[in-house]
Enzyme design. Structure first.
Site, short mmCIF file in Angstrom:
data_model
loop_
_atom_site.label_atom_id
_atom_site.label_comp_id
_atom_site.label_asym_id
_atom_site.label_seq_id
_atom_site.Cartn_x
_atom_site.Cartn_y
_atom_site.Cartn_z
N GLY A 93 -23.86 22.99 19.74
CA GLY A 93 -24.62 23.79 18.80
C GLY A 93 -23.70 25.01 18.02
O GLY A 93 -23.82 25.39 17.09
N GLY A 94 -22.58 25.44 18.75
CA GLY A 94 -21.49 26.24 18.34
C GLY A 94 -22.11 27.43 17.65
O GLY A 94 -23.04 28.19 18.23
N ARG A 136 -14.93 35.65 8.53
CA ARG A 136 -14.44 34.80 9.52
C ARG A 136 -13.17 34.31 9.31
O ARG A 136 -12.40 34.28 8.24
CB ARG A 136 -15.35 33.81 9.62
CG ARG A 136 -16.95 34.05 9.27
CD ARG A 136 -17.48 34.41 10.64
NE ARG A 136 -17.48 33.24 11.72
CZ ARG A 136 -18.03 33.49 12.78
NH1 ARG A 136 -18.49 34.83 13.05
NH2 ARG A 136 -18.13 32.43 13.73
N ALA A 185 -23.76 26.60 7.66
CA ALA A 185 -23.91 25.43 8.44
C ALA A 185 -24.50 24.13 7.73
O ALA A 185 -23.89 22.85 8.23
CB ALA A 185 -25.02 25.64 9.41
N HIS A 195 -50.67 25.42 -8.05
CA HIS A 195 -51.13 26.69 -8.27
C HIS A 195 -52.19 27.01 -7.25
O HIS A 195 -53.02 26.21 -6.84
CB HIS A 195 -51.49 26.76 -9.66
CG HIS A 195 -52.05 28.11 -10.04
ND1 HIS A 195 -51.18 29.30 -10.31
CD2 HIS A 195 -53.29 28.67 -10.30
CE1 HIS A 195 -51.96 30.29 -10.59
NE2 HIS A 195 -53.20 30.15 -10.11
C1 FAD Z 1 -24.13 35.93 12.29
C2 FAD Z 1 -24.26 34.71 11.42
C3 FAD Z 1 -25.08 34.07 10.96
C4 FAD Z 1 -25.28 32.91 10.07
N1 FAD Z 1 -26.29 32.51 9.64
C5 FAD Z 1 -26.35 31.58 8.87
C6 FAD Z 1 -27.47 30.86 8.03
O1 FAD Z 1 -28.37 31.56 8.27
N2 FAD Z 1 -27.11 29.85 7.41
C7 FAD Z 1 -25.98 28.84 7.43
O2 FAD Z 1 -26.14 28.03 6.91
N3 FAD Z 1 -25.14 29.45 8.27
C8 FAD Z 1 -24.81 30.78 8.88
N4 FAD Z 1 -23.84 31.20 9.54
C9 FAD Z 1 -22.72 30.43 9.27
C10 FAD Z 1 -22.87 29.03 10.21
O3 FAD Z 1 -23.04 29.54 11.50
C11 FAD Z 1 -21.45 28.45 10.31
O4 FAD Z 1 -21.02 28.11 9.10
C12 FAD Z 1 -21.51 27.04 11.25
O5 FAD Z 1 -21.70 27.31 12.35
C13 FAD Z 1 -20.05 26.33 10.89
O6 FAD Z 1 -20.23 25.08 11.78
P1 FAD Z 1 -18.83 24.43 12.53
O7 FAD Z 1 -19.26 23.17 13.00
O8 FAD Z 1 -17.86 24.42 11.39
O9 FAD Z 1 -18.18 25.41 13.48
P2 FAD Z 1 -18.81 26.23 14.70
O10 FAD Z 1 -20.31 26.10 14.69
O11 FAD Z 1 -18.16 27.59 14.94
O12 FAD Z 1 -18.64 25.18 16.01
C14 FAD Z 1 -17.32 24.98 16.49
C15 FAD Z 1 -17.45 24.63 17.74
O13 FAD Z 1 -15.96 24.16 18.20
C16 FAD Z 1 -15.81 24.66 19.52
N5 FAD Z 1 -14.27 24.58 19.82
C17 FAD Z 1 -13.45 25.35 19.06
N6 FAD Z 1 -12.08 25.04 19.56
C18 FAD Z 1 -12.32 24.20 20.44
C19 FAD Z 1 -11.43 23.18 21.37
N7 FAD Z 1 -10.04 23.64 21.22
N8 FAD Z 1 -11.96 22.23 22.00
C20 FAD Z 1 -13.25 22.17 22.00
N9 FAD Z 1 -14.16 22.51 21.37
C21 FAD Z 1 -13.68 23.75 20.63
C22 FAD Z 1 -16.48 25.97 19.63
O14 FAD Z 1 -16.71 25.99 20.87
C23 FAD Z 1 -17.56 25.73 18.91
O15 FAD Z 1 -18.80 25.48 19.56
C24 FAD Z 1 -23.93 32.15 10.30
C25 FAD Z 1 -22.97 32.77 10.91
C26 FAD Z 1 -22.94 34.09 11.42
C27 FAD Z 1 -21.60 34.24 12.33
#
Ligand code: FAD
Length: 474
Positions: free
Chosen positions: A42-43, A281, A328, A453
């Site tokens: 879920g990250g 970020r 996301a 509406h």
């Molecule tokens: C406070 C906040 C609020 C947000 N609100 C929104 C919102 O309302 N709507 C929206 O669209 N976006 C929002 N975002 C942005 C959104 O969370 C990110 O754009 C999204 O999570 C990016 O997804 P990703 O898969 O690129 O990375 P991430 O979700 O960061 O996932 C990356 C994953 O990779 C794993 N990882 C890293 N390195 C390794 C490794 N070497 N080996 C194994 N695993 C590893 C990490 O543990 C992590 O789980 C928000 C962000 C923040 C900080």
């Protein structure tokens, strides 16, 4: 020789929104897929971003409405917030959604491997296992690899968050305290969401932004409207502000810092119990073995083409680590495009111009396409159609009629170029604008689409009618 179970069609490194979406789609397309995740599936979005913050903001919104109960003829009594209960609900929802994802992993027959992964050449991933037992390693071989390691909070040079007094968003979403006063540094989506949340819970909030406008990536008129609204709610807004990081003193007594006017005006001292640094970020590109490949990192992010291919054949990258829109749904879409490219399905290249952006402060902000400032800069003649929420019966009934809907369309062709919304539930309404952009629809098509509406969605049709000066209700 590797055990057969370590050989995959696809290995996805990182199980955030981008990574798990890619893995599920790959599995649907018949690819034998491994998903490597160092923490919880879920990250950022599920554990430190979208979901926990939206749970918090939902409580704040409800609180604001309950305070307004008398307007609706209701007696709600003395309402207030219990942050410990809000934090408990936040954990409960994150837990429930994590469970949902784990069942989707099983349903899709994706092999979820817990551990830290690192490329050893383009198509091998060595995983230091974190299986809750003895650890150990696995060397995974893949035909293709998708990198999806996400991003982490980035502070300002000279400010080292300690997690208690000077915090990042990661610290706040794990906290069950409401500070009496808070300085929020950075008025992007994350900064304004937390400013809005804490103000609703009674915190004295000072929002500091280096640029002249709040939410600087949005249409300037939206930023101005938000600023007026925040000031009305008692948030102190300081724009054009350069934080003098050398002056920062953070201790048990709180945070004191000097702020200079970026345009050379007065210098002022800010003091609060806590500080939130929401200044962007940084992509997670180090420690994942990129040096063993030809993957290029430019300006801190992995360079990809619009099909999410890196400079190294068989290695794709998606999500926050490639820059683009750090959202996301962008990460998820990029994951689908990467996988469909791998599967030879020739998907449409990723186009950030048709992706919606959403900010869940109060009032909400949502947009898709180009802003007035971008169109002016690029010399594109456009017409603006604007509809204030005050003209919307549904918004007036809901007691929430701040802001407007704005549609920008080409003077030459009437094609919709941008949709900019600030007001009630606009994060749910913007998808119609995204559809208009992806279909290259004319504003007149939106205007002639019959909307129910009374509904908030009527505002999009009214704004589209306003493009030709023919709005009915404004
Ligand atoms: C406070 C906040 C609020 C947000 N609100 C929104 C919102 O309302 N709507 C929206 O669209 N976006 C929002 N975002 C942005 C959104 O969370 C990110 O754009 C999204 O999570 C990016 O997804 P990703 O898969 O690129 O990375 P991430 O979700 O960061 O996932 C990356 C994953 O990779 C794993 N990882 C890293 N390195 C390794 C490794 N070497 N080996 C194994 N695993 C590893 C990490 O543990 C992590 O789980 C928000 C962000 C923040 C900080």
């Amino acid at each position: 020789m590797d055990a057969p179970s370590d050989t995959f069609d696809l290995v996805v490194l990182g199980g955030g929104t981008g990574g798990y979406t890619a893995a599920f789609r790959a599995s649907q397309l018949g690819l034998r897929t491994a998903l490597v995740e160092a923490g919880a599936i879920g990250g950022t979005c599920l554990h430190r971003g979208c979901i926990p913050t939206k749970v918090m903001l939902e409580s704040a919104d409800l609180l604001a409405r309950m305070r307004d109960a008398a307007t609706f003829g209701l007696r709600a009594g003395d309402v207030g917030a219990d942050m410990i209960a809000i934090a408990a609900r936040r954990s409960e929802i994150v837990k429930r959604l994590t469970g949902g994802l784990l069942s989707l992993v099983r349903k899709n027959h994706v092999e979820l491997i817990h551990g830290i992964g690192r490329l050893e050449g383009p198509t091998s991933v060595r995983v230091s296992l974190d299986d809750g037992h003895e650890g150990g390693e696995r060397l995974l071989k893949a035909v293709n690899v998708i990198l999806a390691t996400g991003s982490r909070p980035r502070s300002l040079p000279g400010i080292e968050p300690d997690g208690r007094v000077v915090m990042t968003s990661d610290d706040i979403v794990a906290s069950d305290r409401v500070p009496s006063s808070l300085i929020v540094v950075g008025a992007g989506a994350v900064g304004v969401e937390f400013a809005s949340f804490y103000r609703d819970l009674g915190t004295e909030v000072t929002l500091v932004e280096y640029l002249p406008s709040l939410v600087p990536l949005e249409d300037a008129e939206v930023g101005r409207t938000l600023e007026r609204s925040f000031r009305r709610r008692g948030i102190t807004v300081v724009t054009n502000a350069r934080l003098d990081t050398a002056s920062l003193v953070a201790n048990e007594a709180g945070v004191t810092v000097m702020v200079d006017s970026a345009s050379g005006g007065e210098r002022r001292e800010l003091h609060a119990e806590r500080m939130l640094v929401a200044t962007g970020r940084a992509a997670n590109t180090s420690g994942i073995g990129l040096e063993s490949t030809d993957v290029e990192v430019v300006a801190g992010v992995v360079k990809v083409d619009p099909l999410m291919r890196t400079h190294e054949e068989h290695v794709f990258a998606i999500g926050d680590m490639v820059g683009g829109l750090l959202l996301a749904h962008a990460a998820a879409h990029e994951g689908i495009v990467a996988v469909e490219t791998i599967a030879g399905l020739a998907p449409q290249p990723v186009d950030y111009n048709v992706m919606p952006r959403a900010t869940y402060c109060r009032p909400q902000i949502a947009s898709v396409g180009r802003t007035e400032e971008e169109l002016k800069r690029d010399g594109v003649p456009y017409v603006s159609g604007r509809f204030p929420w005050l003209g919307s019966a549904k918004a007036v009934i809901g007691g929430d009629h701040e802001g407007f809907a704005k549609i920008l369309s080409s003077t030459a062709t009437d094609q919709v170029l941008g949709v900019h919304l600030i007001g009630p539930h606009v994060t749910d309404l913007v998808s119609e604008g995204a559809l208009a952009l992806i279909l290259a629809a004319d504003a007149s098509v939106l205007a002639h689409t019959v909307h129910p509406h009374p509904s908030l969605s009527e505002a999009l049709a009214e704004a589209a009618m306003a493009v030709s000066g023919q709005s009915i209700n404004a």
